[in-house]
Design a protein around this motif. Structure first.
Motif, PDB file in Angstrom:
ATOM      1  N   LEU A  16      83.657  18.930 -63.427  1.00 36.44           N
ATOM      2  CA  LEU A  16      85.117  18.964 -63.355  1.00 36.44           C
ATOM      3  C   LEU A  16      85.707  17.591 -63.006  1.00 36.44           C
ATOM      4  N   GLY A  17      84.833  16.637 -62.684  1.00 38.47           N
ATOM      5  CA  GLY A  17      85.310  15.304 -62.321  1.00 38.47           C
ATOM      6  C   GLY A  17      85.757  15.191 -60.880  1.00 38.47           C
ATOM      7  N   LYS A  18      85.385  16.181 -60.057  1.00 41.41           N
ATOM      8  CA  LYS A  18      85.747  16.169 -58.640  1.00 41.41           C
ATOM      9  C   LYS A  18      84.675  15.431 -57.830  1.00 41.41           C
ATOM     10  N   LYS A  19      85.088  14.887 -56.691  1.00 43.31           N
ATOM     11  CA  LYS A  19      84.159  14.144 -55.853  1.00 43.31           C
ATOM     12  C   LYS A  19      83.684  14.984 -54.668  1.00 43.31           C
ATOM     13  N   MET A  20      82.441  14.729 -54.265  1.00 49.45           N
ATOM     14  CA  MET A  20      81.839  15.388 -53.107  1.00 49.45           C
ATOM     15  C   MET A  20      81.372  14.319 -52.130  1.00 49.45           C
ATOM     16  N   TYR A  21      81.353  14.687 -50.841  1.00 53.45           N
ATOM     17  CA  TYR A  21      81.058  13.703 -49.814  1.00 53.45           C
ATOM     18  C   TYR A  21      80.104  14.267 -48.771  1.00 53.45           C
ATOM     19  N   CYS A  22      79.471  13.339 -48.051  1.00 57.49           N
ATOM     20  CA  CYS A  22      78.711  13.666 -46.844  1.00 57.49           C
ATOM     21  C   CYS A  22      79.304  12.852 -45.707  1.00 57.49           C
ATOM     22  N   ASP A  23      79.402  13.451 -44.540  1.00 57.55           N
ATOM     23  CA  ASP A  23      79.774  12.727 -43.321  1.00 57.55           C
ATOM     24  C   ASP A  23      78.513  12.611 -42.475  1.00 57.55           C
ATOM     25  N   SER A  24      77.889  11.437 -42.503  1.00 57.20           N
ATOM     26  CA  SER A  24      76.603  11.267 -41.809  1.00 57.20           C
ATOM     27  C   SER A  24      76.759  11.161 -40.297  1.00 57.20           C
TER      28      SER A  24
END
Length: 202
Positions: free
Chosen positions: A174-182
């Motif tokens: 879908l062109g969406k971004k995903m993240y991690c908070d380390s």
């Protein structure tokens, strides 16, 4: 066999107490006795139907801080749709369950599924990933709705991947971004608790 670790229950109890103390409006749903992807699809459906703003996914073999909800919620408030905490596999080689690359690689007779662990991840900050395990993920319900609208059941497994990476591949498409908070450090409960510090020692 269905079971919940004592470590998880201790963490969940502390999290719930903190949410109640902070006046956060929340609800919990626990599903057992079925395949994981079916349980996740049921929770997704309820989350959308009951118009929750976001959902926190927690696996029952995780250890986490009572601040987990607030930290991931703050990350979403900064304009993100999907943020994972940081945890590691319980089997060697111990890997962070976040992925720098996920999808399919072209080979001679077709394609091969790949999920490349993000070993050299940025420390104690939020950064983009292509996929993450669902041991501890918070997302906006609007993202769930969009995935369901475009692909049907959001957690149905795609060839070569589990339900969590399959969901991430749909988000990626879908062109969406995903993240991690380390900075959101979690432990994976097994023979002992596998986390950032203990996995570095092995």
């Amino acid at each position: 066999v269905d079971y919940v670790s004592a470590e998880f229950m201790k963490c969940l109890t502390a999290l719930v107490k903190k949410l109640a103390k902070d006046g956060t409006d929340f609800d919990m749903q626990i599903i057992s006795g079925t395949l994981v992807y079916i349980a996740r699809n049921r929770i997704a459906r309820r989350t959308i139907d009951e118009e929750f703003t976001h959902v926190l996914w927690l696996d029952s073999d995780m250890r986490f801080s009572p601040d987990l909800f607030r930290k991931l919620s703050d990350d979403l408030d900064e304009g993100r749709d999907f943020v994972s905490g940081l945890y590691f596999t319980r089997k060697p080689p111990y890997k962070p369950v976040i992925f720098k690359k996920a999808g399919y690689e072209q080979i001679n007779n077709g394609v091969k599924p790949i999920a490349e662990a993000y070993y050299e991840y940025p420390k104690d900050r939020v950064f983009e990933v292509e996929a993450a395990g669902f041991g501890g993920v918070m997302m906006n319900t609007s993202l769930l709705s969009e995935v369901e609208k475009n692909f049907g059941l959001p957690f149905s497994p795609i060839m070569g991947f589990g339900e969590d990476i399959s969901f991430c591949l749909r988000v990626k498409e879908l062109g969406k971004k995903m993240y991690c908070d380390s900075s959101v450090k979690m432990g994976h409960v097994g023979q002992f608790v596998y986390d950032e510090d203990s996995c570095k020692e092995k």
